[in-house]
Every structure is written in structure tokens, then in C-alpha cells.
Design an enzyme around this catalytic site. Sequence first.
Site, PDB file in Angstrom:
ATOM      1  N   ASP A   9      -7.446 -25.048  29.333  1.00 47.82           N
ATOM      2  CA  ASP A   9      -8.851 -25.212  29.763  1.00 47.82           C
ATOM      3  C   ASP A   9      -9.144 -26.490  30.562  1.00 47.82           C
ATOM      4  O   ASP A   9     -10.148 -27.172  30.313  1.00 47.82           O
ATOM      5  CB  ASP A   9      -9.791 -25.145  28.535  1.00 47.82           C
ATOM      6  CG  ASP A   9      -9.771 -23.789  27.834  1.00 47.82           C
ATOM      7  OD1 ASP A   9      -9.024 -22.899  28.281  1.00 47.82           O
ATOM      8  OD2 ASP A   9     -10.489 -23.623  26.834  1.00 47.82           O
ATOM      9  N   LYS A 106      -9.834 -16.226  28.716  1.00 48.57           N
ATOM     10  CA  LYS A 106     -10.255 -15.940  27.343  1.00 48.57           C
ATOM     11  C   LYS A 106     -11.739 -16.224  27.208  1.00 48.57           C
ATOM     12  O   LYS A 106     -12.303 -16.973  28.011  1.00 48.57           O
ATOM     13  CB  LYS A 106      -9.443 -16.789  26.360  1.00 48.57           C
ATOM     14  CG  LYS A 106      -9.645 -18.278  26.591  1.00 48.57           C
ATOM     15  CD  LYS A 106      -8.798 -19.111  25.675  1.00 48.57           C
ATOM     16  CE  LYS A 106      -9.031 -20.578  25.874  1.00 48.57           C
ATOM     17  NZ  LYS A 106     -10.426 -21.014  25.629  1.00 48.57           N
ATOM     18  N   CYS A 151      -9.843 -25.762  21.474  1.00 49.04           N
ATOM     19  CA  CYS A 151      -8.939 -24.771  22.053  1.00 49.04           C
ATOM     20  C   CYS A 151      -7.467 -25.154  21.945  1.00 49.04           C
ATOM     21  O   CYS A 151      -6.619 -24.283  21.744  1.00 49.04           O
ATOM     22  CB  CYS A 151      -9.364 -24.455  23.479  1.00 49.04           C
ATOM     23  SG  CYS A 151     -10.950 -23.568  23.499  1.00 49.04           S
TER      24      CYS A 151
END
Length: 197
Positions: A9, A106, A151
Site C-alpha cells: 500500500d 484489495k 495492512c
Amino acid sequence: MTHALLVIDMQIDFCPGGALAVAGGDDIVPGINAAMQYFDAVILTQDWHPAGHSSFASSHDAAPMSMMDMPYGPQVLWPDHCIQGSIGAQFHPDLATDRADLIIRKGYNPAIDSYSAFFENDRGTPTGLDGYLRTRGIDRLTLVGLATDYCVNYSAVDAAKLGFRVTVDVALCRAIDFDGSLRAATDGMAAAGVQIA
Ligand code: VGL
Ligand code: ZN
């Protein structure tokens, strides 16, 4: 062993100035780029939410960072971030994305958040990454990116549970550190057998 770098990310919304900025989030870009050459594969994840996502506080008239009980369990309600197609969802402009073999998105399921690169937050719906890694013979993972306590943490713990040998390079991660989340994440990763480098 076949060793992949999993870059979590590294997106504009998680860097300073972004909608869910992680302090120092952009400091780690040069180090991540430099690390890529030492791995057999480079895989990027991209948080990728539809507008009005159920993890957004604005979808519930709630305050950002408040908690909500979802059918799958407790969920932090985040500021709107990483909306599909938005500037904020793009990778940091200096990230060496050309090096990536795979970009896995995601958080696209409107009803379920997905911190982990492997399973949505119901802990059961797979993203397909496990199958991709196994069919390529990848058995070792080093994780870097954002955010350490969300994450990166969820992805690392899931990877260890799935049988991968997992290292988190914390020098190339930055944390949100909300309400003790970094400490809990560090303890949880260690308990799951994740190597903290
Ligand atoms: C993340 C909160 C919400 C992360 C993503 O990348 O750690 N955190 N969505
Ligand atoms: Zn998100």
C-alpha cells in the site's frame, strides 16, 4: 528458497498530504526501490475501495477512527481513502512500479474491508495471492510498506499462518499507531513467527 518482496500500500493517500496519511510514509520510498533488486520477485499491493465503502466513517455518519461492529467483527471507521481511480489511490510517484511482477488490489468488496493481502477482514475470503505465490514456487516473503500496524501486520500474520517464511523489514515500514495498535501488531507478528528485521 524463492524470495519475494511484498510492498504494501505505498499509495498517495497513505503518505503525508494524503487522506489517511501515515507519518513519514514517503521517507521509505527510496529504500524500498533500492531493495527491489535483491529479490526473485516484487509484488505490490494497492488498497482499492469503491466510493461509499463500508469501512469509511462517512458511510455511517460516524467520526473517523471510531469503531463499528460489522457482521465479520469490529472495524475501525477510516476517513475516505484509496477510492478506485482517484489520485489518492495511485502509487507514490517515486515508487519503482515498473519492477513489479504483480499488483494485487484489495478492499474492493463494498461490504468487507481487507487489511491483509491474503484474506478480507472476514478472515475467510481469499484474494488469490496465496495461489499466485505457490504456483510461482515462492516460499519466502519480506514485507515493507504501510501501515506497519494494519495492512503490513495482517498480511505478515496471514502469510506466516499459510506457511511462508516471513520477515517484516520495519525500517522500510511506517505505522499509524492508533490506540496501541503498533504494540499489539508487533506482539502479534512475533507470536505468529514473523521475523522482525
Ligand atoms: C490501511 C487502513 C485502511 C493500510 C488500509 O494500508 O494499512 N489501513 N486501509
Ligand atoms: Zn483501506
